[in-house]
Enzyme design. Structure first.
Site, short mmCIF file in Angstrom:
data_model
loop_
_atom_site.label_atom_id
_atom_site.label_comp_id
_atom_site.label_asym_id
_atom_site.label_seq_id
_atom_site.Cartn_x
_atom_site.Cartn_y
_atom_site.Cartn_z
N GLU A 45 101.32 14.82 -38.84
CA GLU A 45 102.21 13.66 -38.98
C GLU A 45 103.46 14.17 -39.67
O GLU A 45 103.44 14.54 -40.84
CB GLU A 45 101.53 12.55 -39.77
CG GLU A 45 102.25 11.22 -39.68
CD GLU A 45 103.20 11.00 -40.83
OE1 GLU A 45 104.41 11.33 -40.67
OE2 GLU A 45 102.77 10.50 -41.87
N CYS B 20 108.99 9.30 -44.04
CA CYS B 20 108.96 9.84 -42.67
C CYS B 20 109.36 8.81 -41.63
O CYS B 20 109.70 9.17 -40.50
CB CYS B 20 107.57 10.40 -42.36
SG CYS B 20 106.24 9.20 -42.58
#
Length: 492
Positions: A259, A293
């Site tokens: 991720e 993110c």
């Protein structure tokens, strides 16, 4: 919601500078380093810096403990996760403040991490009690089963920005499904990314050896990724490190869940409510100093409303206070460290040198960077092409929906995208064309509810997802099992 001081969970005299191996705090062979509070520069703790030998010892202990845990009654595994959730709740205020101080986040961000960690443990507690496979069609006299079984030992490498959430979202379901875990948090956040989980799960009754926690640098990470006793790696972090981990894991034939980050596009169409859209863009780009993110690092706005939106964002940048997040008096805290700040500052000013206009911000006091607005950002400029990971609104204009899609997809992928419009059908049609792992209509890009699959393509990761219905897929593997009443005769 807080716990009395006498019942404090965190005890620096016990865990500072240590690794948690086989249920005990130990001094690592790799040494330790000082952890400073980003907002004040004061020493907060000491972080262990585990080396490869430390890591190999921890892996051996986890490998030895895992098989018995996988054979444990599913209700007992579920009970450990529920007790962990209760422990987080009991120490809510203490842990929220520790997160705010160690990460430089505002207090509300620390509270959010603890709340989400509680829910993640509660959801994980339900996993052992779900169906773990299927009965398959088979010839008469043969029972054929496809079942999910644990991988064994799972390596979890977590980052500094949301250290509790981004660690426990893998640790909790992996443990619940019968795996052991070796956790390597960032050395900048060893307490909130590591010590909290070690203490919480030990107090919840998790048997020794099943959760090993070792902060460390690349040496420890590489030892974890390459060890044959660790069949899966779950990594959250930068695309550059993700590529390296993916390369090493592939060479050793491991499952890997990456991720990462990439381009997150917030598209604002010409019929949007300007005040609401400006608020959404400001939050998506500046919350936790943009060190997320999913941050709205590209704000694509229709040319008809671009100036009006810009004016609103510049005004917000001028009055949002920046300072010590733990004080409860500011909207933005400091960046995590000087290295991160200097990288971001260089990105902003290089983009200006390439032709963008600095509308607000672009300066800092200490590690506290002012919320920043750049207009005239285009493909080929650094802040368009690279993930800023700082408090930046990149304003990119477009004239048609097709152009917005082309600009948004001018990247190597990303985690999250969002579209704002009064016309939900138009927004949905545009959103379905965006190359992102998650798409939100009439929202900004920073979204996660624990029950949703979380991941993205390209620079967003490797297309894998964690969370919600994805967790059983991620943290177990298929095994085919057949049973016959007696051994049949064979022609050989």
């Amino acid at each position: 919601m807080g716990a009395p001081e006498s019942l404090s969970l965190l005890n620096p005299a016990r865990h500072a500078g240590g690794v948690f191996v086989n249920g005990e705090w130990q001094r690592p062979r790799g040494g330790s380093r000082v952890v400073t509070e980003p907002a004040t520069g004061l020493e907060l703790a000491a972080s262990a810096v585990a080396n490869a030998e430390d890591m190999r010892e921890a892996i051996a202990q986890a490998h030895a403990a895992q098989r018995a845990w996988a054979a444990t009654n599913p209700r007992e595994r579920a009970a450990v996760l529920l007790r962990a959730a209760e422990g987080l709740q009991a120490h809510f205020d203490e842990l929220a403040l520790a997160i705010a101080r160690e990460t430089g986040g505002i207090l509300a961000k620390g509270q959010h991490e603890v709340r989400e960690a509680i829910v993640i443990c509660q959801i994980a507690a339900g996993l052992p009690l779900q169906a773990q496979g299927q009965v398959l069609p088979a010839t008469p006299g043969r029972l054929s089963i496809a079942r999910r079984v644990p991988h064994g030992v799972i390596g979890v490498i977590s980052p500094f920005n949301f250290p509790l959430i981004l660690g426990i979202r893998s640790v909790a379901p992996a443990l619940a499904l019968g795996n052991a875990v070796v956790l390597k948090p960032d050395t900048r956040t060893p307490v909130t990314g590591g010590a909290i989980m070690a203490e919480i799960f030990q107090r919840a009754g998790l048997p020794s050896g099943l959760l090993q926690m070792l902060p460390g640098d690349a040496e420890a990470g590489e030892a974890l990724v390459t060890d044959s006793r660790v069949p899966m790696i779950a990594f959250t972090g930068s695309p550059a490190v993700g590529r390296r981990i993916g390369e090493l894991a592939g060479r050793h034939l491991k499952k890997v869940s990456l991720e990462l980050g990439g381009a997150n596009n917030l598209v604002i169409l010409d019929d949007a409510d300007l005040d609401a859209a400006a608020s959404a863009a400001a939050f998506g780009a500046w919350f936790h100093q943009g060190q997320i993110c999913m941050a709205s690092n590209r704000v694509l706005v229709h040319e008809k409303i671009a100036d009006a939106l810009k004016a609103r964002l510049v005004a917000k940048a001028g009055y949002l206070p920046v300072g010590d997040g733990a004080s409860g008096q500011v909207a933005l805290g400091p960046m995590i460290d000087n290295k991160q700040l200097q990288r971001f500052n260089a990105l902003v000013h290089e983009t200006v040198a390439q032709g963008a206009t600095l509308e607000a911000g672009g300066s800092h006091t200490g590690l506290c960077y002012q919320p920043t607005v750049l207009s005239g950002v285009k493909p080929g400029m650094r802040s368009f092409d690279d993930e800023p990971f700082g408090p930046l609104v990149n304003l990119v204009t477009f004239s048609t929906d097709d152009e917005a899609v082309a600009l948004a997809n001018n990247s190597q992928g990303g985690l999250s995208a969002a579209v704002i419009s009064h016309d939900v059908g138009r927004a949905l049609a545009l959103g379905e064309r965006l190359n992102a792992g998650m798409v939100h209509i009439n929202d900004q890009t920073v979204n996660d509810e624990c029950t949703n699959p979380f991941g993205g393509p390209g620079l967003g990761g490797n297309g894998s997802a964690v969370g919600g219905p994805a967790d059983i897929d991620e943290y177990t593997r298929w095994q085919w099992l057949t049973v016959k009443a007696a051994l049949p005769a064979f022609p050989f």
